[in-house]
Design an enzyme around this catalytic site. Structure first.
Site, PDB file in Angstrom:
ATOM      1  N   CYS A   1       0.826  -1.218   0.000  1.00  0.00           N
ATOM      2  CA  CYS A   1       0.000   0.000   0.000  1.00  0.00           C
ATOM      3  C   CYS A   1       0.858   1.265   0.000  1.00  0.00           C
ATOM      4  CB  CYS A   1      -0.984   0.047   1.154  1.00  0.00           C
ATOM      5  SG  CYS A   1      -2.226   1.322   0.844  1.00  0.00           S
TER       6      CYS A   1
ATOM      7  N   THR B   1      -1.347  -4.142  -3.120  1.00  0.00           N
ATOM      8  CA  THR B   1      -2.510  -3.850  -2.284  1.00  0.00           C
ATOM      9  C   THR B   1      -3.438  -5.071  -2.230  1.00  0.00           C
ATOM     10  OG1 THR B   1      -3.765  -3.041  -4.182  1.00  0.00           O
ATOM     11  CG2 THR B   1      -2.530  -1.392  -2.941  1.00  0.00           C
TER      12      THR B   1
ATOM     13  N   CYS C   1      -6.200   2.287  -4.189  1.00  0.00           N
ATOM     14  CA  CYS C   1      -5.659   2.814  -2.951  1.00  0.00           C
ATOM     15  C   CYS C   1      -6.590   3.911  -2.447  1.00  0.00           C
ATOM     16  CB  CYS C   1      -4.254   3.379  -3.214  1.00  0.00           C
ATOM     17  SG  CYS C   1      -3.426   3.820  -1.696  1.00  0.00           S
TER      18      CYS C   1
HETATM   19  C1  LIG Z   1      -0.725   0.022   6.960  1.00  0.00           C
HETATM   20  C2  LIG Z   1      -1.260  -0.714   5.767  1.00  0.00           C
HETATM   21  C3  LIG Z   1      -2.301  -0.158   5.034  1.00  0.00           C
HETATM   22  C4  LIG Z   1      -2.804  -0.805   3.924  1.00  0.00           C
HETATM   23  N1  LIG Z   1      -3.846  -0.226   3.252  1.00  0.00           N
HETATM   24  C5  LIG Z   1      -4.382  -0.865   2.196  1.00  0.00           C
HETATM   25  C6  LIG Z   1      -5.542  -0.323   1.534  1.00  0.00           C
HETATM   26  O1  LIG Z   1      -6.080   0.717   1.930  1.00  0.00           O
HETATM   27  N2  LIG Z   1      -6.045  -0.984   0.472  1.00  0.00           N
HETATM   28  C7  LIG Z   1      -5.486  -2.145   0.023  1.00  0.00           C
HETATM   29  O2  LIG Z   1      -6.005  -2.723  -0.937  1.00  0.00           O
HETATM   30  N3  LIG Z   1      -4.379  -2.686   0.613  1.00  0.00           N
HETATM   31  C8  LIG Z   1      -3.823  -2.083   1.694  1.00  0.00           C
HETATM   32  N4  LIG Z   1      -2.739  -2.630   2.339  1.00  0.00           N
HETATM   33  C9  LIG Z   1      -1.982  -3.745   1.695  1.00  0.00           C
HETATM   34  C10 LIG Z   1      -2.603  -5.118   1.895  1.00  0.00           C
HETATM   35  O3  LIG Z   1      -2.807  -5.389   3.253  1.00  0.00           O
HETATM   36  C11 LIG Z   1      -1.666  -6.163   1.291  1.00  0.00           C
HETATM   37  O4  LIG Z   1      -1.321  -5.775  -0.021  1.00  0.00           O
HETATM   38  C12 LIG Z   1      -2.343  -7.539   1.235  1.00  0.00           C
HETATM   39  O5  LIG Z   1      -2.597  -7.973   2.546  1.00  0.00           O
HETATM   40  C13 LIG Z   1      -1.457  -8.529   0.484  1.00  0.00           C
HETATM   41  O6  LIG Z   1      -1.943  -9.835   0.606  1.00  0.00           O
HETATM   42  P1  LIG Z   1      -0.909 -11.063   0.546  1.00  0.00           P
HETATM   43  O7  LIG Z   1      -1.747 -12.297   0.621  1.00  0.00           O
HETATM   44  O8  LIG Z   1       0.031 -10.889  -0.564  1.00  0.00           O
HETATM   45  O9  LIG Z   1      -0.042 -10.897   1.886  1.00  0.00           O
HETATM   46  P2  LIG Z   1      -0.510 -10.923   3.392  1.00  0.00           P
HETATM   47  O10 LIG Z   1      -1.979 -10.625   3.508  1.00  0.00           O
HETATM   48  O11 LIG Z   1       0.441 -10.040   4.113  1.00  0.00           O
HETATM   49  O12 LIG Z   1      -0.326 -12.442   3.847  1.00  0.00           O
HETATM   50  C14 LIG Z   1       0.903 -13.109   3.820  1.00  0.00           C
HETATM   51  C15 LIG Z   1       0.774 -14.368   4.680  1.00  0.00           C
HETATM   52  O13 LIG Z   1       1.929 -15.194   4.472  1.00  0.00           O
HETATM   53  C16 LIG Z   1       2.362 -15.693   5.725  1.00  0.00           C
HETATM   54  N5  LIG Z   1       3.805 -15.987   5.611  1.00  0.00           N
HETATM   55  C17 LIG Z   1       4.847 -15.113   5.659  1.00  0.00           C
HETATM   56  N6  LIG Z   1       6.019 -15.765   5.517  1.00  0.00           N
HETATM   57  C18 LIG Z   1       5.704 -17.079   5.373  1.00  0.00           C
HETATM   58  C19 LIG Z   1       6.483 -18.266   5.189  1.00  0.00           C
HETATM   59  N7  LIG Z   1       7.813 -18.208   5.144  1.00  0.00           N
HETATM   60  N8  LIG Z   1       5.842 -19.453   5.094  1.00  0.00           N
HETATM   61  C20 LIG Z   1       4.473 -19.508   5.151  1.00  0.00           C
HETATM   62  N9  LIG Z   1       3.683 -18.421   5.310  1.00  0.00           N
HETATM   63  C21 LIG Z   1       4.297 -17.229   5.418  1.00  0.00           C
HETATM   64  C22 LIG Z   1       2.046 -14.581   6.713  1.00  0.00           C
HETATM   65  O14 LIG Z   1       1.931 -15.089   8.032  1.00  0.00           O
HETATM   66  C23 LIG Z   1       0.723 -14.047   6.173  1.00  0.00           C
HETATM   67  O15 LIG Z   1      -0.393 -14.685   6.761  1.00  0.00           O
HETATM   68  C24 LIG Z   1      -2.247  -2.044   3.497  1.00  0.00           C
HETATM   69  C25 LIG Z   1      -1.219  -2.634   4.250  1.00  0.00           C
HETATM   70  C26 LIG Z   1      -0.737  -1.983   5.385  1.00  0.00           C
HETATM   71  C27 LIG Z   1       0.350  -2.635   6.205  1.00  0.00           C
END
Ligand SMILES: Cc1cc2nc3c(=O)[nH]c(=O)nc-3n(C[C@H](O)[C@H](O)[C@H](O)COP(=O)(O)OP(=O)(O)OC[C@H]3O[C@@H](n4cnc5c(N)ncnc54)[C@H](O)[C@@H]3O)c2cc1C
Length: 441
Positions: free
Chosen positions: A192, A337, A371
């Site tokens: 984000c 995001t 965003c």
């Molecule tokens: C402050 C903040 C504000 C945000 N605002 C927005 C917004 O307004 N709008 C928006 O769309 N997005 C927003 N985001 C971004 C959004 O949260 C992420 O882009 C989204 O969660 C990505 O999903 P993901 O599945 O890739 O990763 P994540 O949801 O982060 O999940 C990753 C998972 O992998 C697991 N993992 C990590 N390492 C390992 C490993 N070695 N082995 C097995 N599992 C592992 C973790 O435990 C976690 O559960 C924001 C994020 C933050 C921090």
């Protein structure tokens, strides 16, 4: 002491190899699954839910170490005092699809050549197909002095990126009694990329609401050369900062924090010139990277920065056709995001099913990301765009304007959409709404 022929890891090369070794102090077990999903965050859960719906129990295994699943977009609102931390998470067990098997462990090495993953507890998981969805991690320790400062509740150094620190942000707002308030954006990929400046706008509005604005100079110091990557929204944001007397320093990277002296040091990315500044409040966003399992122990699954190398439209690995990636850990050049995850999840699911059925991937991801740029307690600019950094707006009005309606959407509608839609595999982004509303354009 037993000596058995087992699988173990050559950490030097990040590859699994077969060799003879002692197993007396290893908890080594083999697991097999049809589809392995590494990471049960937004992306992994969405694809897993779809696969479980199609193939039923016994087809999907999650490798995920955390007990909690956070809806991270809420962290911005928690920092601003608009939501509570307990509103932002559910137990991992309740979020992962009930028909999937959950292995509560962490990947430490990938061997895509042999279709195997090694876990922290020493197990080996063999898969037919894999979806990598580990997200990206927060490297607070890479900025000297930052961790100590964040751990000290009186330092006025805060960060809303981690559930560990986010509840201190609003407390620091309340304790602020004048001086420089500095908000930073690091020199690394960021999840984000709008979030580091949203909290700055919320703070500035907080000061005005509480008649403290004259006591503060507000700075947004970003390592990027632009305020926002999409011109359509950057133009509006420049007006916001101008009207609200927020000083923006581009190409300016936080490199050290001295919480005792309340000083922060920045380096200009271009000239390398360093400046040290006093602060009354410092909101720091850490450098981020993929987990070390990907960066250091996954061979040619990843690019030189440690992101899973995929075809940007199909999300299929460029080298391993049975591997896909979704979300923040993929090298697809979209803004990282949860909205992008929604845009990717149907593509990943459908293309994976195609490959499982011996066909070519048929679906294409256009780079959609969104965003909600919260600019205060009553306003938000809802940025939506594609790979070409062109607006891809859902509503038939100019979304680059600050609006109360978009703030209400961010505050009250997006979390339910995440929990009940995305996490259940039922929300693939707002494309169909955009099409339906097109008649009003
Ligand atoms: C402050 C903040 C504000 C945000 N605002 C927005 C917004 O307004 N709008 C928006 O769309 N997005 C927003 N985001 C971004 C959004 O949260 C992420 O882009 C989204 O969660 C990505 O999903 P993901 O599945 O890739 O990763 P994540 O949801 O982060 O999940 C990753 C998972 O992998 C697991 N993992 C990590 N390492 C390992 C490993 N070695 N082995 C097995 N599992 C592992 C973790 O435990 C976690 O559960 C924001 C994020 C933050 C921090």
């Amino acid at each position: 002491m037993n000596s058995l022929k087992c699988l173990t890891i050559s950490r030097q090369h990040g590859l699994l190899i077969t060799r003879n070794f002692s197993t007396s102090n290893l908890n080594l077990a083999n697991h097999k699954c049809k589809v392995l999903i590494v990471g049960g965050g937004g992306g992994g859960t969405a694809v897993g839910a779809k696969l479980c719906f199609k193939y039923g129990a016994g087809s999907v295994m999650f490798l995920e170490p955390s007990d909690r699943h956070y809806y991270q977009p809420m962290f911005t609102l928690i920092g601003g005092g608009m939501k509570k931390l307990e509103n932002s998470y559910k137990s991992m067990k309740s979020v992962l699809p009930s028909k999937a098997e959950w292995k509560k462990d962490r990947a430490v090495a990938f061997d895509p050549k042999s279709n195997r993953v090694e876990t922290e507890k020493g197990d080996i998981i063999e898969y037919d197909y894999m979806v990598v969805s580990t997200g990206i991690e927060l490297n607070y320790h890479k900025i000297p002095g930052l961790v100590d400062a964040l751990e000290n509740p009186n330092s006025q150094v805060v960060s809303n990126y981690s559930p560990k620190y986010v509840t201190n942000v609003f407390k620091a707002f309340e304790k602020f009694n004048g001086g420089n308030a500095i908000f930073t954006f690091p020199a690394s990929p960021v999840k984000c990329p709008g979030a580091p400046q949203k909290i700055c706008y919320i703070f500035e509005h907080y000061l005005r609401k509480n008649h403290k604005r004259n006591d503060a100079k507000v700075y947004y110091n970003t390592a990027l050369p632009v305020i926002f990557g999409v011109k359509h929204y950057a133009d509006s944001l420049w007006l916001v900062v101008k009207n609200r007397d927020i000083n923006v320093n581009l190409s300016t990277n936080l490199i050290e924090v001295n919480s005792e002296a309340k000083k922060a040091t920045f380096e200009n990315i271009v000239t390398k010139e360093r400046t040290t500044t006093d602060f009354g409040l410092l909101h720091a966003v850490p450098p981020m990277s993929t987990p070390s399992a990907l960066r250091e122990h996954s061979g040619d699954l990843v690019n030189e920065l440690g992101f899973v190398e995929v075809h940007k439209h199909t999300m299929q690995s460029v080298r391993y056709p049975n591997v896909f990636a979704i979300g923040d850990c993929a090298n697809s050049p979209n803004s990282k995001t949860a909205a992008a995850v929604a845009g990717q999840c149907h593509v990943v699911y459908r293309n994976l099913v195609d490959v499982m059925e011996g066909k070519k991937p048929s679906k294409s991801y256009d780079g959609y990301a969104s965003c909600p740029l919260v600019t205060g307690y009553n306003t938000c600019i809802l940025a939506e765009f594609d790979y070409n950094l062109q607006p891809l707006e859902t509503f038939p009005f100019d979304q680059s304007k600050e609006r109360l309606s978009m703030l209400i959407a961010k505050k009250d509608f997006m979390a339910p959409l995440y929990w009940y839609g995305l996490a259940n595999g039922l929300w693939n982004g707002p494309g169909f709404i955009r099409k339906a509303l097109n008649i009003f354009r």
